[in-house]
Motif scaffolding. Sequence first.
Motif, PDB file in Angstrom:
ATOM      1  N   ILE A  68      30.688  15.076  18.135  1.00  0.00           N
ATOM      2  CA  ILE A  68      31.215  13.849  18.745  1.00  0.00           C
ATOM      3  C   ILE A  68      30.106  13.111  19.487  1.00  0.00           C
ATOM      4  N   THR A  69      29.275  13.862  20.214  1.00  0.00           N
ATOM      5  CA  THR A  69      28.169  13.245  20.947  1.00  0.00           C
ATOM      6  C   THR A  69      27.210  12.538  20.003  1.00  0.00           C
ATOM      7  N   VAL A  84      26.109  23.294  25.895  1.00  0.00           N
ATOM      8  CA  VAL A  84      27.367  24.042  25.792  1.00  0.00           C
ATOM      9  C   VAL A  84      27.107  25.492  25.389  1.00  0.00           C
ATOM     10  N   ARG A 105      33.937  24.833  20.346  1.00  0.00           N
ATOM     11  CA  ARG A 105      33.793  23.849  21.420  1.00  0.00           C
ATOM     12  C   ARG A 105      32.398  23.229  21.412  1.00  0.00           C
ATOM     13  N   SER A 156      33.573  18.445  12.634  1.00  0.00           N
ATOM     14  CA  SER A 156      32.182  18.005  12.657  1.00  0.00           C
ATOM     15  C   SER A 156      31.771  17.332  11.354  1.00  0.00           C
ATOM     16  N   THR A 158      31.817  21.076  18.026  1.00  0.00           N
ATOM     17  CA  THR A 158      32.660  19.883  17.995  1.00  0.00           C
ATOM     18  C   THR A 158      32.180  18.860  19.014  1.00  0.00           C
ATOM     19  N   THR A 159      31.844  19.338  20.219  1.00  0.00           N
ATOM     20  CA  THR A 159      31.319  18.429  21.250  1.00  0.00           C
ATOM     21  C   THR A 159      30.013  17.802  20.791  1.00  0.00           C
ATOM     22  N   TYR A 167      22.992  15.245  19.763  1.00  0.00           N
ATOM     23  CA  TYR A 167      23.560  16.463  19.171  1.00  0.00           C
ATOM     24  C   TYR A 167      22.834  17.700  19.692  1.00  0.00           C
ATOM     25  N   SER A 225      23.521  18.285  23.500  1.00  0.00           N
ATOM     26  CA  SER A 225      24.887  18.769  23.725  1.00  0.00           C
ATOM     27  C   SER A 225      25.040  20.209  23.254  1.00  0.00           C
TER      28      SER A 225
END
Length: 564
Positions: A133-134, A172, A126, A23, A129-130, A165, A168
């Motif tokens: 990336i978003t 999650v 998870r 991140s 990090t997702t 961010y 997401s």
Amino acid sequence: MPSKAEPRGTTGTIYLIAIQVVSRGLTFVGNQALLRVALQRNSGGKAGTNSSQAAVNAAYLVVLLGFILGTLLSFLYLYPAGSNLLAIPGFKHSFWLYAAATVLELLSEPCFAVIQQNALFRDRARAETTAAITRCVAACSAAVCMSKYGMTMSVLPFAVGQLGYGLSLFTVYSWSAARVAASEHFSLLPKQLRDAHETALSLFLKPLLKVAGAFYVQSIFKWLLTQGDTLVLSYFADLQSQGIFALASNYGGLLSRLLFQPVEESSRTVFGRLLATKSPPSAQSTPAAGRSPEIVQRRHQALTYLSTILHGYTLLVVIPCSTLLPQIFPTLISTLLGPNSQWNSTQTSTLLSAYSYYIPFLALNGILDAFVTSVATEAELGWQSVMMISVTAIYLSLAALFMDSMALGAVGLVYANIVNMTLRITFSLWFIRGWTADNIPEPQPHPPTQPSSFRQFCNQSTPSPICLAISALTALALHAQEQVKVALAHNPVVADLCKVTIRRLNLDLFDLSYLFSAAAVLVSTMLLTESEFLLRTVEPVLPRRVKAVVEPYFTERARKEQEQ
């Protein structure tokens, strides 16, 4: 041998470091910065239905308080804003996008509390990090679209990225926490606590609220210490010094965010699980319950875990940062910025070298503070808050003295921070000394030659005297070489006398060789004097074949210790 809690803590730390590397790396490339500090304390032992529901309910206080403060601060920011600020292209849209992202991140707090309390580091990795990336994809996509359609570039792409961010992260986290809630039969919405004593409105545990209040008071002073740099710089330093300090703190802070923060968070989880009392409050108050073999053993494990981290920090952070980094840091940053950068100056190099000595204090204070806040009682947390008030006053006074009266500029602020961290580390060690005396009984009869529990903790936390001595000599040699370079550069008489020699010798190659030689000496010393500690530390993550080779060594070592 490592305790049973260590492998889990080590694995969690690896996951958290992976979060930060991915991140922060993506964020660094995208010219963004994310700072999130979550302080969790498990006061109920093993996570269960009621303790999980209590954590969820308490997290909604964060949501409510954050929403109120956010609304108030937004009004205070927008109301006096001038027309020039409001007329900036995309400002209003960006502001409301950031506000929506903040609300989404606040709403994810109950789910984050569930994940943190159950040590679900894989799910947290998870989610973050997702989300990182978003954010990068959303920000870059928005910038490309604005450029394609001829729109004026502004902060809007960053706001779009932050909204992505938050969305997401909320999605999650909610998905992961919903699975835990379904399996343990509690709600992710506020719900009355069943069979719970000392509650407020049947929703919040009073002991938890008291601890949260103490942490909140401490967070105010920690915020002052954190943001005090900005406040002091803006008052005593010029814009160039402010920029140089921001450069040093951003680059130097990468190590703190990539390594120290994950270690501290995973350690808080380990300390919370090892030191949580599972008996009812009435039973905990009896001396016999507090000194039962199981509780004493878990306290020993927590202290051993802390000493292992301190030992590793000394080898991998304190020694390199006090010997090699002051020489490497300025050159490395100069390479990253480019040879023609306006930041390549003597002032920048001096500040970066000073900041290198500050990093070890950050590491030691962070892990010691994690232990103290995990074991301190409500009264002890109150005393710690009083200590924070005193330290804050001393820090601000020294910062003003060094920067203004002594005219040291941003370097003076680094020195003030070192004194600040030294005082906090001293308080933590003083607290741990008292805690071990009160909570870890000495074996009876106690041989006069056997060190106390605190002395054993100190011995386990520090490398061998040979390693420390050679590290100190290496640091002195590198410092002496640096002073010779300064003398050659600033003394015209010496420079004229050595002009021919300087021309013939490749001083850059000489400096590099000297530095590599010092690094080789340090690595060799650590391998020779600290091989057992290093092997024991990395054992949980070694491949099976390698573990099968080193395991007999530890077995034989443990057998000899038992015989002695």
